[in-house]
Scaffold this active site. Structure first.
Site, PDB file in Angstrom:
ATOM      1  N   LYS A   1     -30.074 -44.087  -6.041  1.00 52.13           N
ATOM      2  CA  LYS A   1     -31.365 -44.168  -5.710  1.00 52.13           C
ATOM      3  C   LYS A   1     -31.566 -43.304  -4.730  1.00 52.13           C
ATOM      4  CE  LYS A   1     -31.584 -49.298  -5.617  1.00 52.13           C
ATOM      5  NZ  LYS A   1     -31.742 -50.517  -4.476  1.00 52.13           N
TER       6      LYS A   1
ATOM      7  N   GLU B   1     -22.617 -56.025 -11.871  1.00 49.42           N
ATOM      8  CA  GLU B   1     -23.084 -55.706 -10.608  1.00 49.42           C
ATOM      9  C   GLU B   1     -22.456 -56.495  -9.661  1.00 49.42           C
ATOM     10  OE1 GLU B   1     -27.341 -54.335  -9.575  1.00 49.42           O
ATOM     11  OE2 GLU B   1     -27.528 -56.446  -8.696  1.00 49.42           O
TER      12      GLU B   1
ATOM     13  N   GLU C   1     -39.411 -48.842  -8.257  1.00 50.65           N
ATOM     14  CA  GLU C   1     -39.896 -48.970  -9.387  1.00 50.65           C
ATOM     15  C   GLU C   1     -41.003 -50.178  -9.456  1.00 50.65           C
ATOM     16  OE1 GLU C   1     -36.694 -48.853  -8.749  1.00 50.65           O
ATOM     17  OE2 GLU C   1     -35.479 -48.134 -10.186  1.00 50.65           O
TER      18      GLU C   1
ATOM     19  N   GLY D   1     -29.879 -61.124  -5.460  1.00 49.05           N
ATOM     20  CA  GLY D   1     -31.113 -60.743  -6.560  1.00 49.05           C
ATOM     21  C   GLY D   1     -30.712 -61.182  -7.920  1.00 49.05           C
ATOM     22  N   ARG D   2     -29.404 -60.963  -8.297  1.00 48.92           N
ATOM     23  CA  ARG D   2     -28.950 -61.261  -9.760  1.00 48.92           C
ATOM     24  C   ARG D   2     -28.801 -62.824  -9.653  1.00 48.92           C
ATOM     25  NH1 ARG D   2     -25.817 -58.043  -6.947  1.00 48.92           N
ATOM     26  NH2 ARG D   2     -23.496 -58.859  -6.469  1.00 48.92           N
TER      27      ARG D   2
ATOM     28  N   HIS E   1     -24.067 -57.751 -38.085  1.00 50.26           N
ATOM     29  CA  HIS E   1     -24.675 -56.568 -39.133  1.00 50.26           C
ATOM     30  C   HIS E   1     -24.704 -55.145 -38.132  1.00 50.26           C
ATOM     31  CE1 HIS E   1     -25.300 -59.131 -42.607  1.00 50.26           C
ATOM     32  NE2 HIS E   1     -25.377 -59.944 -41.809  1.00 50.26           N
TER      33      HIS E   1
HETATM   34  O1  F6P Z   1     -30.250 -52.883  -8.833  1.00 53.43           O
HETATM   35  C1  F6P Z   1     -30.303 -52.982  -7.458  1.00 53.43           C
HETATM   36  C2  F6P Z   1     -30.879 -54.261  -7.000  1.00 53.43           C
HETATM   37  O2  F6P Z   1     -30.924 -54.264  -5.526  1.00 53.43           O
HETATM   38  C3  F6P Z   1     -30.544 -55.541  -7.735  1.00 53.43           C
HETATM   39  O3  F6P Z   1     -29.431 -56.004  -7.078  1.00 53.43           O
HETATM   40  C4  F6P Z   1     -31.897 -56.163  -7.579  1.00 53.43           C
HETATM   41  O4  F6P Z   1     -31.755 -57.465  -8.429  1.00 53.43           O
HETATM   42  C5  F6P Z   1     -32.835 -55.386  -7.997  1.00 53.43           C
HETATM   43  O5  F6P Z   1     -32.142 -54.228  -7.448  1.00 53.43           O
HETATM   44  C6  F6P Z   1     -34.419 -55.582  -7.604  1.00 53.43           C
HETATM   45  O6  F6P Z   1     -34.314 -55.713  -6.026  1.00 53.43           O
HETATM   46  P1  F6P Z   1     -35.803 -56.420  -5.509  1.00 53.43           P
HETATM   47  O7  F6P Z   1     -35.778 -57.742  -6.010  1.00 53.43           O
HETATM   48  O8  F6P Z   1     -35.424 -56.318  -4.072  1.00 53.43           O
HETATM   49  O9  F6P Z   1     -36.794 -55.488  -5.910  1.00 53.43           O
END
Ligand code: F6P
Length: 568
Positions: free
Chosen positions: A516, A360, A219, A273-274, A391
């Site tokens: 994916k 996650e 994406e 990532g998170r 609400h």
């Molecule tokens: O949703 C899966 C994931 O690997 C997350 O853990 C991560 O935050 C996101 O995709 C984005 O990944 P990247 O920063 O590598 O683009």
């Protein structure tokens, strides 16, 4: 290493299971009548007050949960995280997001090396770059200052920065620093999100920050290529050097994409990532918008909780208590969801961020050693700011399912409003709801009360509230950058505590991979069918039918498209 025993086989777990019956017999009305208990269930730390008296728990429950923490070796697991051990064993990585907010003189080691100087090298680079963009010494290809930023990223490369940006937007100090600037986030691969992001923006004054830990996320890379085309179509391909920078752990792929590695901000594989909002992932876009000094305060807030988490005794430790209570609610009382209800519009993106951090991290089916779990982990997190949520879905929370709620309130509004003819100011009006809702959930309304109010008989069942619905309240003294950092770290560590107790790996995310790879198969098929008229094959009957319908009804899409960008 020998597999560790499952937590549900330990004596403290069994003791808690046996204790559930006692608690279920006791209504929160009775528990709340015990003043001493209520006093004991109040905790204050550095401008944050936690009241957990409305949990379906007694002082004895808490003691039993402490025993569970011992059985799960919680202290040891927290220490191992802070000392950089590879606790993310399935990816063989350390989990050191705490190092991202450590002060310059702190020491946080990963594989024997202090990583704090590396962290500060990048922070200094970000300060220097964001100062230049903000003061106009870094300009776009046509010499114009870059006043607008689009941060392109998804998941952890989006949700955390969006939460912090939304929270800072109305903070007086931060908003002053952001005058004349815009920050937008492009996450979804849906071209509509591209259209929304570029609407009203001029490439000449826009800087694109491509944020991706891996620099392979489908994406993000397509969105990045789309914005690269948007820029180069208007300003020529050489403009990309001035208008696009990157944040990644994969600097080789950054260069391959066409972004000068000099304009890339690194982070490390020990940042999940998170858990990456405190890395360049959040610090680059937020410093461009608000200036580095505001972001530094956010980092210090998170660090204040890191220190507290690693050193406070468990009975006075905010993330530990919150984590233990969540385990109690999920695994013992059987409540699978949690509502996150900030009484602050500035925190409107907090629940979406915590959804990823929590779900996650803890939505796993096996133990850290790969043993299938006989218990369910994680919880379903959702939420909206109060009073909007009231609400919307509160009906279900009050009279339908039991959903433990986190009420988050702020003492001093970022934007106070007073009207002389009103009996309370606008923030008091909001906070009246913050104080009322937990009691409505806990006490409910009885048949007898309704009779006294002369409610007609046929309406009594409908107007009855069973009560006995647990919640907790977090009251923040204010909501500036520092407090936002604290709030973030409290929730990050709470999620880790839950995972440590359940004995899972809260730091990997294999569950996102299957979808994916199936999308890759579909992508190939769509290309083959459009470009070479190949029939749909290799899918089940249901997917085949839908794909054929999709292809047939979008047959006007050119087989070899020329570039088309949104026109909005
Ligand atoms: O949703 C899966 C994931 O690997 C997350 O853990 C991560 O935050 C996101 O995709 C984005 O990944 P990247 O920063 O590598 O683009």
């Amino acid at each position: 290493m020998a597999p560790t025993a499952l937590i549900c086989d330990t004596q403290p777990w069994k003791d808690l299971k046996a204790h559930v019956g006692d608690i279920k017999k006791t209504h929160l009305r009775e528990l709340m009548a015990d003043t001493e208990r209520c006093k004991q269930m109040l905790l204050e730390f550095d401008g944050i007050t936690l009241d957990y008296s409305r949990q379906q728990a007694t002082v004895d429950t808490l003691k039993k949960l402490q025993k569970l923490a011992e059985a799960a070796h919680l202290k040891d697991k927290i220490e191992r995280m802070f000392s950089g051990e590879h606790i993310n064993s399935t990816e063989n990585r350390s989990v050191l997001h705490v190092a991202l907010r450590a002060p310059r003189d702190a020491v946080v080691k990963c594989d024997g090396k202090n990583v704090v100087p590396d962290v500060w090298k990048v922070l200094d680079q970000i300060k220097d770059f964001s100062d230049k963009v903000r003061n106009g010494s870094w300009v776009g290809a046509t010499g114009k200052p870059l006043t607008d930023v689009i941060s392109v990223g998804i998941g952890g490369s989006f949700l955390g920065p969006l939460f912090v940006h939304t929270a800072l937007q109305t903070d007086p100090e931060a908003s002053k620093q952001a005058k004349g600037r815009q920050l937008r986030f492009l996450a979804n691969v849906d071209p509509i999100d591209v259209a929304r992001n570029i609407a009203g923006l001029n490439p000449e004054t826009t800087l694109v920050v491509v944020v991706s830990k891996t620099f392979t996320t489908a994406e993000t890379m397509l969105n990045a290529r789309t914005l690269r085309t948007w820029i180069s179509k208007e300003l020529g391909p050489s403009a990309v050097a001035k208008h696009m920078v990157a944040v990644s752990t994969n600097l080789m792929l950054v260069e391959k994409f066409g972004i000068d590695p000099k304009n890339a901000f690194a982070f490390w594989d020990w940042v999940g990532g998170r858990y990456s909002v405190c890395s360049a992932v959040g610090v680059v876009p937020l410093s461009l918008q608000y200036g580095f000094s505001v972001v530094e305060k956010f980092l210090s807030g998170a660090w204040s909780i890191d220190k507290h988490f690693s050193s406070a005794p468990f009975e006075k430790n905010l993330p530990v208590l919150l984590g233990l209570l969540s385990v109690w609610n999920v695994s013992f009382l059987g409540y699978p969801a949690r509502a996150i209800l900030p009484y602050s519009q500035a925190l409107e993106k907090f629940a979406p961020h915590i959804q990823q951090v929590s779900m996650e991290s803890n939505g796993k089916g096996v133990s850290i050693d790969g043993v299938p779990l006989p218990l369910e982990t994680g919880e379903i997190d959702f939420g909206e700011p109060g009073t909007n949520g009231q609400h919307s879905f509160y009906q279900l929370i009050h009279q339908g399912r039991v959903i433990p709620c986190d009420f988050i309130g702020v003492i001093k509004s970022q934007q106070p409003v007073y009207l002389e003819e009103e009996i309370v100011n606008n923030h008091d009006e909001l906070m009246s709801n913050f104080f009322a809702q937990p009691d409505a959930l806990a006490y409910g309304k009885t048949h007898e009360q309704l009779l006294k109010e002369n409610v007609p008989d046929h309406l009594i069942p409908h107007k009855t509230f069973t009560g006995n619905r647990p919640s907790l309240s977090l009251l923040l003294s204010s909501l500036g950058a520092y407090k936002i950092g604290q709030l973030l770290a409290i929730y990050e560590h709470r999620v880790a505590v839950q995972g440590f107790i359940w004995g899972i790996n809260s730091f990997d995310q294999w569950g996102v991979e299957l979808g994916k790879s199936l999308a890759t198969q579909v992508r190939k098929q769509l290309h083959a069918s459009r470009a070479k008229k190949e029939p749909v094959q290799g899918f089940n009957p249901s997917t085949t039918t839908l794909l054929n319908k999709y292809l047939k009804e979008s047959s006007d899409v050119p087989a070899t498209p020329t570039t088309l960008l949104p026109n909005i």
